[in-house]
Design a protein around this motif. Structure first.
Motif, PDB file in Angstrom:
ATOM      1  N   THR A 145       3.451  -5.332  14.362  1.00 50.64           N
ATOM      2  CA  THR A 145       3.698  -6.121  15.575  1.00 50.64           C
ATOM      3  C   THR A 145       3.829  -7.615  15.265  1.00 50.64           C
ATOM      4  OG1 THR A 145       2.489  -4.515  16.902  1.00 50.64           O
ATOM      5  CG2 THR A 145       2.804  -6.697  17.853  1.00 50.64           C
ATOM      6  N   LEU A 146       2.960  -8.122  14.408  1.00 52.26           N
ATOM      7  CA  LEU A 146       2.919  -9.560  14.142  1.00 52.26           C
ATOM      8  C   LEU A 146       3.978 -10.000  13.134  1.00 52.26           C
ATOM      9  CD1 LEU A 146      -0.956 -10.038  13.909  1.00 52.26           C
ATOM     10  CD2 LEU A 146       0.525 -10.763  15.788  1.00 52.26           C
ATOM     11  N   HIS A 147       4.263  -9.182  12.151  1.00 56.94           N
ATOM     12  CA  HIS A 147       5.122  -9.626  11.049  1.00 56.94           C
ATOM     13  C   HIS A 147       6.324  -8.723  10.797  1.00 56.94           C
ATOM     14  CE1 HIS A 147       1.852 -12.366  10.233  1.00 56.94           C
ATOM     15  NE2 HIS A 147       1.013 -11.362  10.032  1.00 56.94           N
ATOM     16  N   GLY A 148       6.481  -7.692  11.619  1.00 54.66           N
ATOM     17  CA  GLY A 148       7.616  -6.799  11.451  1.00 54.66           C
ATOM     18  C   GLY A 148       7.529  -5.888  10.240  1.00 54.66           C
ATOM     19  N   THR A 149       6.324  -5.751   9.673  1.00 50.68           N
ATOM     20  CA  THR A 149       6.133  -4.870   8.514  1.00 50.68           C
ATOM     21  C   THR A 149       6.472  -3.439   8.903  1.00 50.68           C
ATOM     22  OG1 THR A 149       4.347  -6.322   7.768  1.00 50.68           O
ATOM     23  CG2 THR A 149       4.506  -4.143   6.735  1.00 50.68           C
ATOM     24  N   LYS A 150       7.246  -2.783   8.083  1.00 45.05           N
ATOM     25  CA  LYS A 150       7.656  -1.408   8.377  1.00 45.05           C
ATOM     26  C   LYS A 150       6.451  -0.475   8.357  1.00 45.05           C
ATOM     27  CE  LYS A 150      10.807   2.256   6.915  1.00 45.05           C
ATOM     28  NZ  LYS A 150      11.817   2.684   5.901  1.00 45.05           N
ATOM     29  N   LEU A 151       6.362   0.349   9.382  1.00 45.53           N
ATOM     30  CA  LEU A 151       5.276   1.325   9.417  1.00 45.53           C
ATOM     31  C   LEU A 151       5.544   2.442   8.412  1.00 45.53           C
ATOM     32  CD1 LEU A 151       4.712   1.676  13.267  1.00 45.53           C
ATOM     33  CD2 LEU A 151       3.109   0.708  11.619  1.00 45.53           C
ATOM     34  N   PRO A 152       4.523   2.882   7.702  1.00 45.86           N
ATOM     35  CA  PRO A 152       4.718   3.966   6.737  1.00 45.86           C
ATOM     36  C   PRO A 152       5.039   5.274   7.441  1.00 45.86           C
ATOM     37  CG  PRO A 152       2.387   3.489   6.980  1.00 45.86           C
ATOM     38  CD  PRO A 152       3.122   2.430   7.742  1.00 45.86           C
ATOM     39  N   THR A 153       5.724   6.147   6.757  1.00 43.13           N
ATOM     40  CA  THR A 153       6.086   7.448   7.301  1.00 43.13           C
ATOM     41  C   THR A 153       5.239   8.524   6.639  1.00 43.13           C
ATOM     42  OG1 THR A 153       8.357   6.736   7.673  1.00 43.13           O
ATOM     43  CG2 THR A 153       7.959   9.109   7.620  1.00 43.13           C
ATOM     44  N   GLY A 154       4.636   9.371   7.464  1.00 45.34           N
ATOM     45  CA  GLY A 154       3.843  10.466   6.913  1.00 45.34           C
ATOM     46  C   GLY A 154       2.438  10.481   7.479  1.00 45.34           C
ATOM     47  N   TRP A 155       1.582  11.141   6.771  1.00 43.67           N
ATOM     48  CA  TRP A 155       0.193  11.336   7.179  1.00 43.67           C
ATOM     49  C   TRP A 155      -0.713  10.607   6.192  1.00 43.67           C
ATOM     50  CZ3 TRP A 155      -2.905  15.702   4.823  1.00 43.67           C
ATOM     51  CH2 TRP A 155      -4.231  15.706   5.302  1.00 43.67           C
ATOM     52  N   TRP A 156      -1.503   9.672   6.721  1.00 50.38           N
ATOM     53  CA  TRP A 156      -2.401   8.870   5.878  1.00 50.38           C
ATOM     54  C   TRP A 156      -3.735   9.596   5.762  1.00 50.38           C
ATOM     55  CZ3 TRP A 156      -1.138   3.473   4.685  1.00 50.38           C
ATOM     56  CH2 TRP A 156      -2.092   2.844   3.885  1.00 50.38           C
ATOM     57  N   ASP A 157      -4.111   9.935   4.547  1.00 50.35           N
ATOM     58  CA  ASP A 157      -5.368  10.643   4.299  1.00 50.35           C
ATOM     59  C   ASP A 157      -6.353   9.705   3.608  1.00 50.35           C
ATOM     60  OD1 ASP A 157      -7.439  12.339   3.759  1.00 50.35           O
ATOM     61  OD2 ASP A 157      -6.355  13.576   2.302  1.00 50.35           O
ATOM     62  N   PRO A 158      -7.294   9.113   4.367  1.00 56.21           N
ATOM     63  CA  PRO A 158      -8.226   8.160   3.768  1.00 56.21           C
ATOM     64  C   PRO A 158      -9.391   8.819   3.040  1.00 56.21           C
ATOM     65  CG  PRO A 158      -8.696   8.376   6.082  1.00 56.21           C
ATOM     66  CD  PRO A 158      -7.502   9.266   5.809  1.00 56.21           C
ATOM     67  N   GLY A 159      -9.487  10.158   3.124  1.00 55.38           N
ATOM     68  CA  GLY A 159     -10.582  10.857   2.458  1.00 55.38           C
ATOM     69  C   GLY A 159     -11.750  11.126   3.395  1.00 55.38           C
ATOM     70  N   ALA A 160     -12.690  11.889   2.907  1.00 52.19           N
ATOM     71  CA  ALA A 160     -13.883  12.248   3.670  1.00 52.19           C
ATOM     72  C   ALA A 160     -15.117  11.952   2.823  1.00 52.19           C
ATOM     73  CB  ALA A 160     -13.843  13.731   4.054  1.00 52.19           C
ATOM     74  N   LEU A 161     -16.280  12.101   3.409  1.00 53.53           N
ATOM     75  CA  LEU A 161     -17.525  11.759   2.712  1.00 53.53           C
ATOM     76  C   LEU A 161     -18.588  12.822   2.965  1.00 53.53           C
ATOM     77  CD1 LEU A 161     -19.313   9.615   1.182  1.00 53.53           C
ATOM     78  CD2 LEU A 161     -19.983   8.819   3.468  1.00 53.53           C
ATOM     79  N   VAL A 162     -19.225  13.289   1.917  1.00 53.12           N
ATOM     80  CA  VAL A 162     -20.371  14.181   2.047  1.00 53.12           C
ATOM     81  C   VAL A 162     -21.642  13.337   2.046  1.00 53.12           C
ATOM     82  CG1 VAL A 162     -21.689  16.063   0.997  1.00 53.12           C
ATOM     83  CG2 VAL A 162     -19.188  16.097   0.921  1.00 53.12           C
ATOM     84  N   VAL A 163     -22.443  13.489   3.086  1.00 57.55           N
ATOM     85  CA  VAL A 163     -23.704  12.753   3.200  1.00 57.55           C
ATOM     86  C   VAL A 163     -24.849  13.714   2.924  1.00 57.55           C
ATOM     87  CG1 VAL A 163     -25.192  11.380   4.692  1.00 57.55           C
ATOM     88  CG2 VAL A 163     -22.699  11.199   4.905  1.00 57.55           C
ATOM     89  N   ASN A 164     -25.687  13.367   1.968  1.00 57.35           N
ATOM     90  CA  ASN A 164     -26.837  14.202   1.630  1.00 57.35           C
ATOM     91  C   ASN A 164     -27.992  13.308   1.177  1.00 57.35           C
ATOM     92  OD1 ASN A 164     -26.165  13.465  -1.031  1.00 57.35           O
ATOM     93  ND2 ASN A 164     -24.928  15.311  -1.314  1.00 57.35           N
ATOM     94  N   SER A 165     -28.987  13.888   0.558  1.00 65.26           N
ATOM     95  CA  SER A 165     -30.176  13.118   0.189  1.00 65.26           C
ATOM     96  C   SER A 165     -29.876  12.021  -0.827  1.00 65.26           C
ATOM     97  CB  SER A 165     -31.249  14.050  -0.373  1.00 65.26           C
ATOM     98  OG  SER A 165     -30.768  14.748  -1.517  1.00 65.26           O
ATOM     99  N   SER A 166     -28.788  12.174  -1.574  1.00 60.75           N
ATOM    100  CA  SER A 166     -28.489  11.189  -2.616  1.00 60.75           C
ATOM    101  C   SER A 166     -27.937   9.879  -2.071  1.00 60.75           C
ATOM    102  CB  SER A 166     -27.512  11.787  -3.637  1.00 60.75           C
ATOM    103  OG  SER A 166     -26.232  11.977  -3.054  1.00 60.75           O
ATOM    104  N   ASN A 167     -27.310   9.916  -0.889  1.00 62.09           N
ATOM    105  CA  ASN A 167     -26.701   8.687  -0.365  1.00 62.09           C
ATOM    106  C   ASN A 167     -27.105   8.365   1.067  1.00 62.09           C
ATOM    107  OD1 ASN A 167     -25.289  10.697   0.955  1.00 62.09           O
ATOM    108  ND2 ASN A 167     -23.244  10.002   0.346  1.00 62.09           N
ATOM    109  N   ILE A 168     -28.078   9.091   1.623  1.00 63.72           N
ATOM    110  CA  ILE A 168     -28.417   8.913   3.038  1.00 63.72           C
ATOM    111  C   ILE A 168     -28.904   7.497   3.351  1.00 63.72           C
ATOM    112  CG2 ILE A 168     -30.725   9.883   2.666  1.00 63.72           C
ATOM    113  CD1 ILE A 168     -28.580  10.027   5.890  1.00 63.72           C
TER     114      ILE A 168
END
Length: 207
Positions: A145-168
């Motif tokens: 919107t601000l700079h006219g940057t072309k929007l990417p085409t496709g599906w953006w997969d940022p990943g997921a996170l497993v939360v357990n006792s090691s990182n809670i």
């Protein structure tokens, strides 16, 4: 799939029995997909396991009641899991009330579910990282919107996170408020936006 892989180390090879799955919104595509991935992964690794599926409902008190009934009906289940955010919170309360510990896993980061992980009542939660997805989407739209940057085409997969006792502890600190989440995700956001090709997949890859 991530949730299954987080629980499988606690399920002996050759185990036979039931895993109870409570779905708070049966038929919702994203939850159906989560259940399918979970069951397929578990069944491949532990073919002696069968699954009991039921409607755990969304509202917290009715979800608690539904899970209480399910645990009473299947007291010797190998694990109790849910694809929604309320399920682990209810199971955590049930474990505290009864004094019994079960193998519990779910998705999303309900505060009570996180408390369950911190106190050893919930083995794992899988976060789809909704905040990260939202931030990236808004950033891309803002640049367009601000700079006219072309929007990417496709599906953006940022990943997921497993939360357990090691990182809670780290995740509890991250989830405290918007500022702590921004500070935590800043490096990841910058990395993803700097190289979209690593995270973009074709729309045909969905499903």
């Amino acid at each position: 799939v991530d949730l299954a892989n987080a629980l499988l180390p606690k399920i002996p090879k050759g185990a036979k029995g039931q895993i109870v799955i409570g779905t708070d919104t049966p038929g919702l595509p994203v939850l159906t997909a989560r259940n399918q991935g979970f069951m397929q992964t578990v069944q491949k690794a532990r073919p002696g396991i069968t699954f009991v599926n039921f409607d755990s409902t969304q509202e917290p008190s009715s979800n608690y009641s539904a899970w209480s009934s399910a645990v009473r009906a299947h007291p010797h289940a190998i694990a109790y899991v849910g694809p929604g955010s309320q399920d682990a919170a209810s199971l955590y309360q049930i474990e505290k009330k009864t004094g019994k510990h079960y193998l519990v896993g779910a998705d999303d980061l309900d505060p009570n579910s996180l408390a369950g992980v911190a106190q050893g009542y919930v083995q794992a939660l899988v976060s789809p990282e909704h905040w990260l997805k939202g931030y990236i989407a808004v950033s891309l739209l803002a640049e367009h919107t601000l700079h006219g940057t072309k929007l990417p085409t496709g599906w953006w997969d940022p990943g997921a996170l497993v939360v357990n006792s090691s990182n809670i502890k780290q995740i509890l600190a991250r989830q405290k408020n918007a500022a702590t989440r921004l500070a935590f995700f800043k490096k990841e956001v910058n990395a993803e936006l700097a190289d979209p090709s690593k995270y973009l997949k074709p729309m045909s890859a969905i499903g």
